[in-house]
Design an enzyme around this catalytic site. Sequence first.
Site, PDB file in Angstrom:
ATOM      1  N   GLY A  13      -7.315 -69.538  79.053  1.00  0.00           N
ATOM      2  CA  GLY A  13      -6.900 -70.308  80.226  1.00  0.00           C
ATOM      3  C   GLY A  13      -6.020 -71.466  79.792  1.00  0.00           C
ATOM      4  N   GLY A  14      -4.990 -71.130  79.001  1.00  0.00           N
ATOM      5  CA  GLY A  14      -4.117 -72.194  78.472  1.00  0.00           C
ATOM      6  C   GLY A  14      -2.677 -72.055  78.917  1.00  0.00           C
ATOM      7  N   GLY A  17      -1.977 -76.058  83.571  1.00  0.00           N
ATOM      8  CA  GLY A  17      -3.081 -76.998  83.763  1.00  0.00           C
ATOM      9  C   GLY A  17      -3.512 -77.670  82.462  1.00  0.00           C
ATOM     10  N   GLY A  19      -5.529 -76.771  80.040  1.00  0.00           N
ATOM     11  CA  GLY A  19      -5.518 -75.961  78.815  1.00  0.00           C
ATOM     12  C   GLY A  19      -4.125 -75.939  78.195  1.00  0.00           C
ATOM     13  CE1 TYR A 150     -15.181 -74.223  88.871  1.00  0.00           C
ATOM     14  CE2 TYR A 150     -15.911 -76.328  89.765  1.00  0.00           C
ATOM     15  CZ  TYR A 150     -15.197 -75.607  88.840  1.00  0.00           C
ATOM     16  OH  TYR A 150     -14.487 -76.270  87.858  1.00  0.00           O
TER      17      TYR A 150
HETATM   18  N1  LIG Z   1      -8.453 -79.608  87.970  1.00  0.00           N
HETATM   19  C1  LIG Z   1      -9.619 -80.178  88.171  1.00  0.00           C
HETATM   20  O1  LIG Z   1      -9.710 -81.205  88.872  1.00  0.00           O
HETATM   21  C2  LIG Z   1     -10.878 -79.620  87.526  1.00  0.00           C
HETATM   22  C3  LIG Z   1     -12.075 -80.336  87.674  1.00  0.00           C
HETATM   23  C4  LIG Z   1     -13.224 -79.868  87.041  1.00  0.00           C
HETATM   24  C5  LIG Z   1     -13.186 -78.737  86.254  1.00  0.00           C
HETATM   25  N2  LIG Z   1     -12.018 -78.033  86.135  1.00  0.00           N
HETATM   26  C6  LIG Z   1     -12.020 -76.852  85.258  1.00  0.00           C
HETATM   27  O2  LIG Z   1     -11.068 -77.089  84.241  1.00  0.00           O
HETATM   28  C7  LIG Z   1     -10.488 -75.863  83.794  1.00  0.00           C
HETATM   29  C8  LIG Z   1      -8.986 -75.924  83.913  1.00  0.00           C
HETATM   30  O3  LIG Z   1      -8.626 -76.206  85.252  1.00  0.00           O
HETATM   31  P1  LIG Z   1      -7.084 -76.442  85.678  1.00  0.00           P
HETATM   32  O4  LIG Z   1      -7.122 -77.141  86.986  1.00  0.00           O
HETATM   33  O5  LIG Z   1      -6.355 -77.029  84.523  1.00  0.00           O
HETATM   34  O6  LIG Z   1      -6.415 -74.994  85.858  1.00  0.00           O
HETATM   35  P2  LIG Z   1      -6.804 -73.640  86.598  1.00  0.00           P
HETATM   36  O7  LIG Z   1      -6.033 -73.407  87.796  1.00  0.00           O
HETATM   37  O8  LIG Z   1      -8.270 -73.669  86.798  1.00  0.00           O
HETATM   38  O9  LIG Z   1      -6.368 -72.510  85.529  1.00  0.00           O
HETATM   39  C9  LIG Z   1      -6.562 -72.669  84.185  1.00  0.00           C
HETATM   40  C10 LIG Z   1      -6.197 -71.440  83.398  1.00  0.00           C
HETATM   41  O10 LIG Z   1      -7.156 -70.388  83.638  1.00  0.00           O
HETATM   42  C11 LIG Z   1      -6.437 -69.166  83.662  1.00  0.00           C
HETATM   43  N3  LIG Z   1      -7.216 -68.139  84.346  1.00  0.00           N
HETATM   44  C12 LIG Z   1      -7.707 -68.129  85.610  1.00  0.00           C
HETATM   45  N4  LIG Z   1      -8.382 -66.984  85.836  1.00  0.00           N
HETATM   46  C13 LIG Z   1      -8.328 -66.276  84.677  1.00  0.00           C
HETATM   47  C14 LIG Z   1      -8.850 -65.027  84.262  1.00  0.00           C
HETATM   48  N5  LIG Z   1      -9.553 -64.234  85.072  1.00  0.00           N
HETATM   49  N6  LIG Z   1      -8.595 -64.615  82.997  1.00  0.00           N
HETATM   50  C15 LIG Z   1      -7.879 -65.380  82.151  1.00  0.00           C
HETATM   51  N7  LIG Z   1      -7.355 -66.563  82.474  1.00  0.00           N
HETATM   52  C16 LIG Z   1      -7.590 -67.007  83.734  1.00  0.00           C
HETATM   53  C17 LIG Z   1      -5.123 -69.528  84.338  1.00  0.00           C
HETATM   54  O11 LIG Z   1      -4.113 -68.562  84.096  1.00  0.00           O
HETATM   55  P3  LIG Z   1      -3.617 -67.493  85.242  1.00  0.00           P
HETATM   56  O12 LIG Z   1      -3.111 -68.302  86.375  1.00  0.00           O
HETATM   57  O13 LIG Z   1      -2.591 -66.693  84.548  1.00  0.00           O
HETATM   58  O14 LIG Z   1      -4.819 -66.682  85.550  1.00  0.00           O
HETATM   59  C18 LIG Z   1      -4.826 -70.847  83.636  1.00  0.00           C
HETATM   60  O15 LIG Z   1      -4.215 -70.602  82.390  1.00  0.00           O
HETATM   61  C19 LIG Z   1     -11.150 -74.782  84.659  1.00  0.00           C
HETATM   62  O16 LIG Z   1     -12.267 -74.272  83.971  1.00  0.00           O
HETATM   63  C20 LIG Z   1     -11.590 -75.542  85.891  1.00  0.00           C
HETATM   64  O17 LIG Z   1     -12.655 -74.903  86.551  1.00  0.00           O
HETATM   65  C21 LIG Z   1     -10.878 -78.442  86.751  1.00  0.00           C
END
Ligand SMILES: NC(=O)c1ccc[n+]([C@@H]2O[C@H](COP(=O)([O-])OP(=O)(O)OC[C@H]3O[C@@H](n4cnc5c(N)ncnc54)[C@H](OP(=O)(O)O)[C@@H]3O)[C@@H](O)[C@H]2O)c1
Length: 253
Positions: A13-14, A17, A19, A150
Amino acid sequence: MKNYQGKKVLITGGTHGMGFATAQMLLSAGAEVIVTGSNEQRVAVAQEALGKEAVALRSDATSMADIQALAAYVKAHAGQVDLVHINVGFSLLELTAAVTEESYDKTFDINTKGAFFTAQQLSPLVKDGGAIVFTTSIANTSGYAGMGTYSGAKAAVSAFMKVLAAELAPRGIRVNAVSPGFISTPTMGVSGVSAAELAQFEALGNAITPMKRHGRMEEVANAVLFLGFEATFTTAAELTVDGGLSHRLTLPS
Ligand SMILES: NC(=O)c1ccc[n+]([C@@H]2O[C@H](COP(=O)([O-])OP(=O)(O)OC[C@H]3O[C@@H](n4cnc5c(N)ncnc54)[C@H](OP(=O)(O)O)[C@@H]3O)[C@@H](O)[C@H]2O)c1
């Protein structure tokens, strides 16, 4: 800036966002980085943006075959890695009454099953003395309406993290989690919402966070690198990066 020359890191997931921000930070400090995402087009965009010191791969975290192929790739091309950052996540904003079997399964497949089997298949490739860092969420200890599946899925990841910390301690591998609050990323960590709902979600974050703002992706990346490389006597810990949100702070009036 630290020097991570010679360090090898896998970030699932890099491709965008936080990552992606972590990958950029590592690459600028000399590390070799492999990132994954599920969407072919976004993988290609990430590869272009990260450059030739990085490898961006399509690997769906819900597919055991993809996880095994990822482990085989890492073994063949990197041998062993210093850090595996298991960052893939997915959340809908969906009240309990609206949750379907399909959305429940999708949320648990991506967040929970994906994290578990990625750790299972990749941990043999982490060097003795290396580290694993999961991404959880402060949702796993809070009660945010609309985040039931979630929150449960990420709470399970927190539990996996602690068990794996025990199982890998004999190899000197530290296993921790970074637990973000409201962070400004392209998706804000939520899927399937309208622009208006996303704006409302963002406004909520600014209002309820004691530091009265969202975190930046680089602030989460700093915490990941701290847990991955600097926190050499820390294992089984969940480090919040949330502007104080999960700590019941009482601000001066
Ligand atoms: N943003 C926030 O405020 C927040 C707060 C708390 C926790 N988090 C957690 O932090 C992490 C990163 O969040 P983010 O907001 O930076 O981005 P994100 O939208 O959650 O996506 C992060 C990455 O995950 C990949 N991904 C999603 N589904 C996948 C799958 N089935 N297989 C492989 N890769 C997958 C995406 O690539 P693709 O689009 O290509 O699938 C992307 O590279 C996540 O675990 C999220 O739950 C986020």
